[in-house]
Design a protein around this motif. Structure first.
Motif, short mmCIF file in Angstrom:
data_model
loop_
_atom_site.label_atom_id
_atom_site.label_comp_id
_atom_site.label_asym_id
_atom_site.label_seq_id
_atom_site.Cartn_x
_atom_site.Cartn_y
_atom_site.Cartn_z
N LEU A 14 71.94 41.74 -9.51
CA LEU A 14 71.94 40.20 -9.64
C LEU A 14 73.42 39.71 -9.79
CD1 LEU A 14 68.82 38.94 -12.40
CD2 LEU A 14 69.11 38.41 -9.88
N PRO B 249 72.29 34.80 -14.66
CA PRO B 249 72.28 32.82 -14.62
C PRO B 249 72.43 32.09 -15.41
CG PRO B 249 70.51 34.50 -13.74
CD PRO B 249 71.76 35.60 -14.26
N THR C 265 72.55 31.29 -7.08
CA THR C 265 72.23 33.31 -7.97
C THR C 265 71.45 33.52 -6.60
OG1 THR C 265 71.24 32.57 -9.96
CG2 THR C 265 71.25 34.64 -8.85
N SER D 295 67.91 33.91 -1.86
CA SER D 295 69.28 34.13 -3.17
C SER D 295 68.73 32.84 -3.32
CB SER D 295 70.40 33.08 -2.30
OG SER D 295 70.54 32.18 -1.25
N THR E 246 68.55 28.41 -9.90
CA THR E 246 67.25 28.75 -10.90
C THR E 246 67.31 27.50 -11.68
OG1 THR E 246 69.77 28.57 -12.33
CG2 THR E 246 68.83 30.76 -12.30
#
Length: 340
Positions: free
Chosen positions: A47, A52, A58, A93, A96
């Motif tokens: 990650l 994150p 992310t 990708s 979040t």
């Protein structure tokens, strides 16, 4: 007799052959299963960022040395929706969601030579707040924060925020504290959300603080690091009004003018000293003359200056404060009084 005996032997031979073939097939299949388990490709999710926060862009990347990732076919999905597909597309990708939300990232991998592989990772938007307070002195009327100084103690409190449907309590979380790259093992552990740091008398100008918190129930982890500067105490003077008390709106910075045959009281405040004023030694001087304070119930942090009738001119008022518990802590400042 001979025919019957030969027939029986032949029957036994056929049965034995069948059983032998069955055993060979069983062992062969078992061997394939064990071989497949032993040689199951090792795959790692990477990650970026590692932990994150909420609404943060992310990326997740597949890392493996068990097969050629450049020639393998990747099919990604985010929360069940197709994301990207292609050979060598080993990264995906996303952004979040809100704090505590989960993003499910799945990938189906078909190596150029090998069996189809499916892997999933749950990414939680988490955060970690660290509050700190120093034991250095500030007066009651001061609305700011005490600052770390040599000889003081700084207390840190870590408040982690993991998944919204959080399992476990903070007492179950693993807290790991680190100062200048050194693990503070005695103050780390499960539920150790409070950490105290004693600032040495000859300390550096700053410390590097890091906290890492893990929820063992979900393996969710969050970390935060920051620099903690070390300050020097500051000595300020205020006029002490007989009715209003300290006139804190403006400190006496350089000079204070008074009329002849008048009197002024000056309050000295040692901001961020490692000890309160009652534990410090105050050495007042007017020009080069020592002024004794703290006797007969007098406050050592207050100087009373009386200008005689008909007097004119200026005098320098200086103060040196010593800490009897730390001889290296000395606070000095001065100002001028004009009689005009």
């Amino acid at each position: 007799m001979n025919t019957t005996h030969k027939t029986g032997n032949k029957t036994h031979s056929v049965v034995f052959t069948i059983l032998l073939h069955i055993l060979v097939v069983i062992f062969f299949l078992a061997g394939l299963r064990v071989y497949g388990q032993v040689n199951e490709p090792k795959i790692e999710f990477v990650l970026n960022p590692t932990y994150p926060h909420a609404y943060e862009f992310t990326s997740v990347t597949i890392r493996s040395f068990s097969f050629d990732t450049q020639s393998a076919l990747f099919s990604w999905s985010i929360n069940g929706k197709p994301a990207s597909t292609g050979r060598g597309v080993k990264s995906a990708s996303f952004t979040t969601g809100p704090l505590g939300s989960k993003t499910a990232v799945s990938v189906i991998i078909v190596p150029f030579e090998g069996m189809k592989i499916k892997k999933t990772i749950d990414v939680y938007a988490s955060d970690l707040d660290i509050l700190w307070t120093a034991s250095s002195y500030t007066p009651p009327f001061y609305r700011g924060k005490s600052l770390p100084t040599r000889g003081s103690t700084v207390t840190f409190v870590a408040s982690p925020f993991f998944e919204s449907a959080q399992t476990g309590k903070e007492t179950d979380f693993l807290f790991e504290w680190n100062v200048d790259g050194k693990e503070m093992r005695q103050q780390s552990g499960y539920g150790a959300r409070v950490f105290s740091l004693n600032i040495g008398r000859n300390s550096n100008t700053e410390y590097r603080i890091q906290a890492r918190v893990t929820n063992p129930a979900t393996n969710a982890t969050q970390t935060k690091s920051f620099s903690l500067p070390i300050y020097d105490p500051a000595l300020l003077f205020y006029e002490l009004h007989p009715l209003q008390g300290p006139l804190t709106g403006r400190a006496i910075s350089d000079r204070r003018a008074i009329a002849p045959d008048s009197e002024i009281q000056v309050l000295a405040v040692p901001y961020y000293a490692s000890q309160p004023p009652a534990a410090l030694d105050f050495g007042w001087k007017v020009e080069n003359t020592d002024i004794a304070r703290g006797e007969k119930g007098e406050r050592a942090d207050v100087l009373t200056y009386h200008a005689e009738q008909g007097s004119r001119g200026q005098q320098i008022v200086s103060l040196s404060i010593l800490n009897p518990f730390n001889i290296l802590e000395r606070i000095q400042e001065s100002f001028r009084i004009y009689v005009e």
